[in-house]
Scaffold this motif. Structure first.
Motif, short mmCIF file in Angstrom:
data_model
loop_
_atom_site.label_atom_id
_atom_site.label_comp_id
_atom_site.label_asym_id
_atom_site.label_seq_id
_atom_site.Cartn_x
_atom_site.Cartn_y
_atom_site.Cartn_z
N GLY A 87 -64.46 -41.66 11.10
CA GLY A 87 -63.38 -40.67 11.18
C GLY A 87 -62.42 -40.76 10.00
N TYR A 189 -61.20 -33.28 21.65
CA TYR A 189 -62.04 -33.60 20.49
C TYR A 189 -61.16 -33.81 19.28
N MET A 193 -65.57 -39.90 16.28
CA MET A 193 -66.34 -40.20 17.49
C MET A 193 -65.82 -41.45 18.18
N TYR A 210 -72.76 -34.59 20.24
CA TYR A 210 -72.90 -34.05 18.89
C TYR A 210 -74.32 -33.50 18.83
P1 AHM Z 1 -67.77 -40.35 9.35
O1 AHM Z 1 -68.45 -41.61 9.78
O2 AHM Z 1 -68.04 -40.02 7.90
O3 AHM Z 1 -66.31 -40.32 9.65
O4 AHM Z 1 -68.48 -39.10 10.12
C1 AHM Z 1 -68.70 -39.16 11.50
C2 AHM Z 1 -67.73 -38.26 12.23
C3 AHM Z 1 -67.66 -38.63 13.69
O5 AHM Z 1 -66.65 -39.55 13.89
C4 AHM Z 1 -67.33 -37.32 14.33
O6 AHM Z 1 -67.78 -37.25 15.65
C5 AHM Z 1 -68.03 -36.33 13.45
O7 AHM Z 1 -68.18 -36.95 12.19
C6 AHM Z 1 -67.21 -35.09 13.28
O8 AHM Z 1 -67.97 -34.12 12.67
P2 AHM Z 1 -67.59 -32.55 12.81
O9 AHM Z 1 -66.35 -32.38 12.00
O10 AHM Z 1 -68.78 -31.87 12.24
O11 AHM Z 1 -67.37 -32.24 14.27
#
Ligand code: AHM
Ligand code: MG
Length: 279
Positions: A87, A189, A193, A210
């Motif tokens: 995130g 949301y 995650m 997801y």
């Molecule tokens: P990151 O590890 O680069 O932060 O990406 C993962 C994140 C998750 O934490 C989250 O659920 C998702 O990407 C969010 O993606 P979106 O913006 O497509 O919903």
């Protein structure tokens, strides 16, 4: 394994400090999945690598920010796969983010996952350790992680968190999400995650998903260090974790370090519904 947990605790405390005061701008580089790295992604990865590579039980490190698995000098049996800062693109808006760790014994395979840990850097720094049960710890004034509670999911929750661009969802996923909202589920949301799954776990249940999307048919979230560690935690807490065919994520065939999968995590009621809607 205590040594590995202690190493993770040290790294998590250092990352919590770095988040408070370090530069959160972008670097000019991309990681293995094509995301532009933030300086904090790189720094968090360095903190974890430095700490865990000193632990003799650990033979290999797998990171979202490293293209390949890194062999370290330890002669133990464990591989630690981690997302150093999940995130991270939300740090600029001061949302809660976290780190995720999967501890595998022998080789990188879901059946070899023996423990998972994640941290949440929010108003407080929290740590969840899942081995024989799922336990929550909070960083106290003395700089120690104090036990707070054991975490268990109820049979049914109230929250619904789903990712990916809606215009890329297929009809089955759309219908599933709509029917949960029609039943009275609340949208929660944040886009991290780790925080979204933490909220559902602490509030007792709900669904985090997801899905497969038209531009990412295999989903976005990576198995080794995002999906599988949380699948382990959710199952141990009495919940379920499946892919878009309703199959148990912990039985998936993991062939590549950065392999992704559509994923659904929740309590019994919601995952039964996922299976019925996506069948
Ligand atoms: P990151 O590890 O680069 O932060 O990406 C993962 C994140 C998750 O934490 C989250 O659920 C998702 O990407 C969010 O993606 P979106 O913006 O497509 O919903
Ligand atoms: Mg991530």
């Amino acid at each position: 394994m205590k040594e590995i947990f202690d190493g993770i605790k040290t790294a998590v405390k250092d990352i919590a400090q770095a988040l408070k005061y370090s530069d959160f701008g972008y670097t000019a580089n991309q990681n293995a999945t094509g995301d532009t790295q933030l300086k904090l992604d790189v720094l968090s990865d360095e903190i974890i690598t430095k700490t865990l590579s000193k632990i003799n039980l650990v033979k290999e490190l797998v990171s979202e920010e490293k293209e390949k698995a890194l062999k370290v000098s330890g002669d133990g049996e464990y591989i630690v796969a981690y997302d150093p800062l999940d995130g991270s693109s939300l740090v600029d808006v001061n949302f809660a983010v976290g780190s995720i760790f999967g501890i595998y014994k022998g080789s990188l395979n879901p059946a070899n996952l023996v423990a998972s840990v994640y941290s949440v850097y929010g108003p407080r720094t929290e740590l969840v350790i899942a081995k024989d049960k799922v336990e929550l710890f909070r960083l106290d004034k003395q700089g120690d992680f104090a036990f707070a509670s054991e975490l268990r999911l109820k049979e049914k929750g109230k929250l619904n968190a789903t990712g990916g661009l809606q215009k890329g969802w297929d009809e089955k996923h759309k219908n599933l999400i709509k029917s949960l909202f029609d039943e009275g589920y609340r949208l929660r949301y944040s886009g991290a995650m780790v925080s979204d799954l933490h909220q559902i776990l602490l509030k007792g249940g709900g669904l985090f998903s997801y899905p497969a999307t038209s531009d990412a048919p295999k989903g976005k979230l990576r198995l080794s260090f995002e999906v599988l560690p949380f699948a382990f935690i959710y199952e141990l807490a009495g919940g379920y974790a499946v892919d878009n065919e309703g199959k148990r994520l912990l039985e998936i065939n993991l062939e590549k370090v950065h392999q992704t999968s559509p994923c659904y995590f929740g309590s019994k009621y919601e995952i039964d519904k996922v299976k019925a809607c996506l069948a």
